[in-house]
Design a protein around this motif. Structure first.
Motif, PDB file in Angstrom:
ATOM      1  N   TRP A 112      19.982  30.649   5.545  1.00 10.34           N
ATOM      2  CA  TRP A 112      20.962  30.283   4.935  1.00 10.34           C
ATOM      3  C   TRP A 112      22.019  29.529   5.857  1.00 10.34           C
ATOM      4  N   LEU A 113      22.237  30.227   6.828  1.00  8.19           N
ATOM      5  CA  LEU A 113      23.222  29.596   7.841  1.00  8.19           C
ATOM      6  C   LEU A 113      22.985  28.500   8.415  1.00  8.19           C
ATOM      7  N   ILE A 114      21.895  28.328   8.894  1.00  9.61           N
ATOM      8  CA  ILE A 114      21.045  27.258   9.333  1.00  9.61           C
ATOM      9  C   ILE A 114      21.193  26.122   8.391  1.00  9.61           C
ATOM     10  N   PHE A 115      21.020  26.411   6.948  1.00  3.26           N
ATOM     11  CA  PHE A 115      20.899  25.180   6.044  1.00  3.26           C
ATOM     12  C   PHE A 115      22.338  24.625   5.885  1.00  3.26           C
ATOM     13  N   ILE A 116      23.422  25.534   6.048  1.00  2.00           N
ATOM     14  CA  ILE A 116      24.754  25.191   5.694  1.00  2.00           C
ATOM     15  C   ILE A 116      25.131  24.423   7.164  1.00  2.00           C
ATOM     16  N   ALA A 117      24.718  24.666   8.094  1.00  2.00           N
ATOM     17  CA  ALA A 117      25.043  24.276   9.477  1.00  2.00           C
ATOM     18  C   ALA A 117      24.308  22.837   9.487  1.00  2.00           C
ATOM     19  N   TRP A 118      23.324  22.612   8.981  1.00  2.00           N
ATOM     20  CA  TRP A 118      22.621  21.220   9.149  1.00  2.00           C
ATOM     21  C   TRP A 118      23.203  20.413   7.999  1.00  2.00           C
ATOM     22  N   CYS A 119      23.496  20.974   6.777  1.00  2.00           N
ATOM     23  CA  CYS A 119      24.188  20.137   5.894  1.00  2.00           C
ATOM     24  C   CYS A 119      25.580  19.454   6.715  1.00  2.00           C
ATOM     25  N   SER A 120      26.314  20.674   7.483  1.00  2.00           N
ATOM     26  CA  SER A 120      27.504  20.087   7.866  1.00  2.00           C
ATOM     27  C   SER A 120      27.207  19.108   9.024  1.00  2.00           C
ATOM     28  N   PHE A 121      26.172  19.154   9.671  1.00  5.60           N
ATOM     29  CA  PHE A 121      25.612  18.246  10.507  1.00  5.60           C
ATOM     30  C   PHE A 121      25.500  16.719  10.277  1.00  5.60           C
ATOM     31  N   THR A 122      24.997  16.598   9.046  1.00  9.68           N
ATOM     32  CA  THR A 122      24.953  15.372   8.200  1.00  9.68           C
ATOM     33  C   THR A 122      26.144  14.759   8.094  1.00  9.68           C
ATOM     34  N   ALA A 123      27.372  15.446   8.117  1.00  5.37           N
ATOM     35  CA  ALA A 123      28.570  14.576   7.947  1.00  5.37           C
ATOM     36  C   ALA A 123      28.754  13.813   9.101  1.00  5.37           C
ATOM     37  N   ILE A 124      28.071  13.508  10.234  1.00  7.26           N
ATOM     38  CA  ILE A 124      28.100  12.822  11.162  1.00  7.26           C
ATOM     39  C   ILE A 124      27.755  11.400  10.964  1.00  7.26           C
ATOM     40  N   ILE A 340      13.599  11.682   8.071  1.00  7.97           N
ATOM     41  CA  ILE A 340      13.992  13.006   8.909  1.00  7.97           C
ATOM     42  C   ILE A 340      15.223  13.444   8.518  1.00  7.97           C
ATOM     43  N   LEU A 341      16.288  12.525   8.657  1.00 14.14           N
ATOM     44  CA  LEU A 341      17.535  13.035   8.465  1.00 14.14           C
ATOM     45  C   LEU A 341      18.428  13.016   7.465  1.00 14.14           C
ATOM     46  N   GLY A 342      17.890  12.251   6.471  1.00 13.13           N
ATOM     47  CA  GLY A 342      18.455  11.744   4.912  1.00 13.13           C
ATOM     48  C   GLY A 342      19.708  10.904   5.211  1.00 13.13           C
ATOM     49  N   TYR A 343      20.517  10.811   4.162  1.00 11.87           N
ATOM     50  CA  TYR A 343      21.966  10.004   3.933  1.00 11.87           C
ATOM     51  C   TYR A 343      23.197  10.736   4.260  1.00 11.87           C
ATOM     52  N   GLY A 344      22.880  11.976   4.515  1.00 13.41           N
ATOM     53  CA  GLY A 344      24.254  12.839   4.262  1.00 13.41           C
ATOM     54  C   GLY A 344      24.244  13.901   3.106  1.00 13.41           C
ATOM     55  N   TYR A 345      24.244  14.930   3.313  1.00 13.69           N
ATOM     56  CA  TYR A 345      24.128  16.015   2.066  1.00 13.69           C
ATOM     57  C   TYR A 345      25.233  15.573   1.005  1.00 13.69           C
ATOM     58  N   GLY A 346      25.016  15.470  -0.151  1.00 13.43           N
ATOM     59  CA  GLY A 346      25.619  15.147  -1.377  1.00 13.43           C
ATOM     60  C   GLY A 346      25.994  13.593  -1.496  1.00 13.43           C
ATOM     61  N   SER A 347      25.377  12.869  -0.800  1.00 14.64           N
ATOM     62  CA  SER A 347      25.497  11.377  -0.707  1.00 14.64           C
ATOM     63  C   SER A 347      24.737  10.638  -1.837  1.00 14.64           C
ATOM     64  N   PHE A 348      23.738  11.410  -2.466  1.00 13.72           N
ATOM     65  CA  PHE A 348      22.707  10.719  -2.959  1.00 13.72           C
ATOM     66  C   PHE A 348      23.381   9.809  -4.276  1.00 13.72           C
ATOM     67  N   PRO A 349      24.521  10.305  -5.117  1.00 13.39           N
ATOM     68  CA  PRO A 349      25.182   9.333  -6.056  1.00 13.39           C
ATOM     69  C   PRO A 349      25.444   8.109  -5.606  1.00 13.39           C
ATOM     70  N   ARG A 350      26.197   7.914  -4.322  1.00  6.09           N
ATOM     71  CA  ARG A 350      26.897   6.847  -3.867  1.00  6.09           C
ATOM     72  C   ARG A 350      25.826   5.920  -3.270  1.00  6.09           C
ATOM     73  N   VAL A 351      24.702   6.325  -2.633  1.00  5.47           N
ATOM     74  CA  VAL A 351      23.626   5.415  -2.197  1.00  5.47           C
ATOM     75  C   VAL A 351      23.043   5.039  -3.264  1.00  5.47           C
ATOM     76  N   TRP A 352      22.520   5.826  -4.337  1.00  3.68           N
ATOM     77  CA  TRP A 352      22.016   5.050  -5.463  1.00  3.68           C
ATOM     78  C   TRP A 352      22.749   4.245  -6.308  1.00  3.68           C
ATOM     79  N   SER A 379      19.638  15.330   3.084  1.00  2.00           N
ATOM     80  CA  SER A 379      19.280  15.986   4.122  1.00  2.00           C
ATOM     81  C   SER A 379      18.051  15.864   4.792  1.00  2.00           C
ATOM     82  N   GLY A 380      17.349  15.006   4.537  1.00  2.08           N
ATOM     83  CA  GLY A 380      15.847  14.682   5.171  1.00  2.08           C
ATOM     84  C   GLY A 380      14.826  15.784   4.983  1.00  2.08           C
ATOM     85  N   ILE A 381      13.596  15.759   5.501  1.00  4.31           N
ATOM     86  CA  ILE A 381      12.713  16.584   5.545  1.00  4.31           C
ATOM     87  C   ILE A 381      13.277  18.070   6.093  1.00  4.31           C
ATOM     88  N   ILE A 382      13.862  18.000   7.357  1.00  3.19           N
ATOM     89  CA  ILE A 382      14.548  19.084   7.761  1.00  3.19           C
ATOM     90  C   ILE A 382      15.243  19.934   6.827  1.00  3.19           C
TER      91      ILE A 382
END
Length: 469
Positions: A112-124, A340-352, A379-382
Motif C-alpha cells: 500500500w505504501l509503495i503504491f501511494i509513493a508511486w502515485c506521488s512520484f507521478t506528480a513529477i 510504463i509510467l502513465g500520465y500521472g495518477y488521477g489524470s485520465f479525465p484531462r487526457v481523455w 500510473s503505468g504498468i508499474i
C-alpha cells in the motif's frame, strides 16, 4: 508569572482562533470550513480514537453537498468532501504516529505504501498535477481507514465492533431513507433510458447500489454466516437491501450480489444455490418465447416494465457494454505512448478530454469506467501491478487463514468453519469483478466504508484471532 496558556491545549487554542476568525471573516465558504474544523476538534476531544467512526458516519450524508465549493485556489476547488479528505489524511498520520507499534502489523502495509509513493512520484510528470494530488490523497485515505480500523479492532476488539456497526447503521440510514423517498415520489434520476433510478444522497445510482451491496455483505457475514441470533428481521433486512439494489437499476451491483451468493452458496448453501441457479436458467429459457407469444397475441410486452427490461434487454439504451468497450479501444493508443509510467495518477479525465475524437464528444463523464484501465493509464504498468498486488495480498491472507490447519476445537467443528471469512473473500472478489465496468475508486462514500470494513475484518480473520476457532 503564571502562564495561563498552559490551561489550554493546542486544540483549545485553535478552536478559539477559529471562532474569532469566523466572526471577522467575510467569506462564507471559509466560515463553513472553520466551523467544520472546530466541530472536528471538539469531537476528537470527546471521542478520542473513536472519532474515526464519526467521520465514517457522516460521510455518506455529507455527499449530498458535494458540489458546494468552500473556496478555490489556483487549479484546486475545495469543497466539503475535500475538507474531510484532508482532515482524514492529517488525522491518520496522527493516529499512526501514536500507534506506531501496531502500525507495523497492518496487512498489505508495504505494498500500500509503495503504491501511494508511486502515485506521488507521478506528480513529477503528471498531465494534470491538481488531479494527481487530489487522487493520491484519496488513495492515502483508503489506506488510512483500513489501517486505523484494523488497529482499533486489534486494540479494542468487541467494543470497537459494536461501535463500528452502530456507526454503519447511522451512516446508512439517511442515504437509504432518501432512496426510498425518491422511489415513492418518483424523484429519482432518469438515466440510461430508465426513469426514477434512486440514488440516495449520492451523485449516481451506482454509488447507492454498491453501498447497499456492502451493507448486504456485512449483514450476511454477521447474522447469517456467524449465525448470530436475530430472529426473522435479518431476512427482512436482506430483502430490503436487495430491493434497494434492484431499484437503482445498476447491473454491476446485481452482478456483485450474484457473485456473493454463488461464493457463499458453494460453501454453506449448496442445495439452495443449485435450486436458485436452476430457477434462473429456467426463467431465461422460458422468458423470451413467452414474451414473444404475449407480444404477438395480445400486443403486451413484459419488457415495458423497467426492471424486467433491465434484466432481459440488450439494446443501445439499456446496455452500456458497447460504449465502455469503445472507450477502452480508443484509450489504448494513448496508453501505449506511456505504458510504463502513465500520465500521472488521477489524470485520465484531462487526457481523455484533450484527446477524444468527435465520436466520443457526447461522453461528458470523462471517465475510464474501469479501475484497471484508469490505474494503468495514469500510473503505468508499474502502478497497475502495485494496485493489483494490494488485492492479491488481501486474498492470499484470507485464503491462507481459511485453509490453514487448526488445532484443538477448530478441527472438530468441521470444514465449514475454516471458511468463516468467506464473505470477506467474496467481497474482494466482487470488487475485482465490478471494477472492470465502473469507477469504484471514485465512489468515495462507499469506498471509504469498504476499506474500513476490510480493516475490521482483517483484524478479526487473522492468525491467532478468536474468530479462528
Amino acid at each position: 508569572m503564571f502562564n495561563y496558556l498552559k490551561r489550554f491545549s493546542l486544540g483549545g487554542l485553535l478552536v478559539i482562533f477559529l471562532a474569532v476568525f469566523t466572526i471577522i471573516n467575510q467569506n462564507s465558504g471559509l466560515d463553513i470550513l472553520a466551523l467544520l474544523i472546530t466541530v472536528g476538534i471538539i469531537l476528537q476531544k470527546l471521542f478520542g480514537e473513536y472519532f474515526i467512526l464519526i467521520l465514517l458516519a457522516i460521510r455518506p450524508t455529507l455527499d449530498y453537498w458535494r458540489d458546494y465549493n468552500l473556496f478555490s485556489f489556483r487549479a484546486f476547488d475545495f469543497n466539503i468532501n475535500a475538507a474531510l479528505s484532508i482532515f482524514l489524511l492529517i488525522w491518520s498520520v496522527y493516529f499512526f504516529t501514536k500507534n506506531r507499534g501496531y502500525f507495523k502489523t497492518i496487512p498489505t502495509r508495504v505494498v500500500w505504501l509503495i503504491f501511494i509513493a508511486w502515485c506521488s512520484f507521478t506528480a513529477i510528470y503528471s498531465y494534470d498535477l491538481a488531479s494527481t494530488i487530489r487522487e493520491t490523497i484519496k488513495a492515502a485515505n483508503l489506506f488510512g481507514l483500513f489501517g486505523i480500523c484494523y488497529i482499533m479492532s486489534i486494540k479494542d476488539g468487541a467494543m470497537f465492533k459494536t461501535n463500528f456497526l452502530k456507526a454503519l447503521i447511522a451512516a446508512s440510514s439517511v442515504p437509504l431513507l432518501v432512496g426510498v423517498y425518491q422511489f415513492l415520489t418518483k424523484t429519482g434520476i432518469d438515466i440510461d433510458g430508465i426513469a426514477n433510478r434512486i440514488y440516495g444522497t449520492f451523485a449516481h445510482p451506482n454509488i447507492l447500489a454498491t453501498y447497499a451491496l456492502l451493507l448486504l455483505m456485512v449483514l450476511v457475514n454477521e447474522l447469517i454466516i456467524k449465525k448470530n441470533k436475530g430472529g426473522a428481521w435479518p431476512k427482512w433486512l436482506l430483502l430490503f437491501f436487495l430491493i434497494i439494489i434492484a431499484l437503482t437499476y445498476t447491473r454491476i451491483a446485481w452482478v456483485g450480489a450474484v457473485v456473493l451468493f454463488i461464493i457463499v452458496g458453494l460453501v454453506y448453501y449448496r442445495k439452495i444455490l443449485i435450486y436458485a441457479l436452476t430457477g434462473v436458467a429456467l426463467f431465461y429459457s422460458l422468458f423470451y418465447p413467452f414474451n414473444n407469444y404475449l407480444l404477438s397475441s395480445y400486443n403486451f410486452n413484459l419488457q415495458s416494465f423497467s426492471l424486467i427490461s433491465r434484466l432481459t434487454a440488450r439494446n443501445e439504451d439499456s446496455d452500456s457494454i458497447k460504449w465502455r468497450t469503445d472507450v477502452a479501444s480508443r484509450v489504448l493508443p494513448l496508453f501505449q505512448r506511456r505504458i510504463i509510467l502513465g500520465y500521472g495518477y488521477g489524470s485520465f479525465p484531462r487526457v481523455w478530454d484533450d484527446n477524444k475524437d468527435v465520436g466520443n464528444i457526447w461522453d461528458t463523464t470523462s471517465e475510464a469506467h474501469d479501475d484497471y484501465i484508469k490505474v494503468a493509464f495514469e500510473s503505468g504498468i508499474i502502478g497497475l501491478i502495485l494496485f493489483l498486488s494490494i488485492f492479491i495480498s488481501l486474498l492470499y491472507n484470507q485464503i491462507s487463514f481459511a485453509t490453514a490447519m487448526r488445532r484443538g476445537p477448530a478441527v472438530a467443528v468441521g470444514v465449514k468453519n475454516r471458511w468463516i471469512n468467506i464473505v470477506f473473500i467474496a467481497s474482494i472478489t466482487i470488487y475485482l469483478v465490478i471494477s472492470l465496468s465502473d469507477n469504484m475508486l471514485h465512489h468515495t462514500p462507499m469506498i471509504w466504508w469498504l476499506w474500513a470494513v476490510w480493516g475490521w475484518w482483517s483484524a478479526e480473520y487473522r492468525s491467532g484471532s478468536k474468530e479462528q476457532v
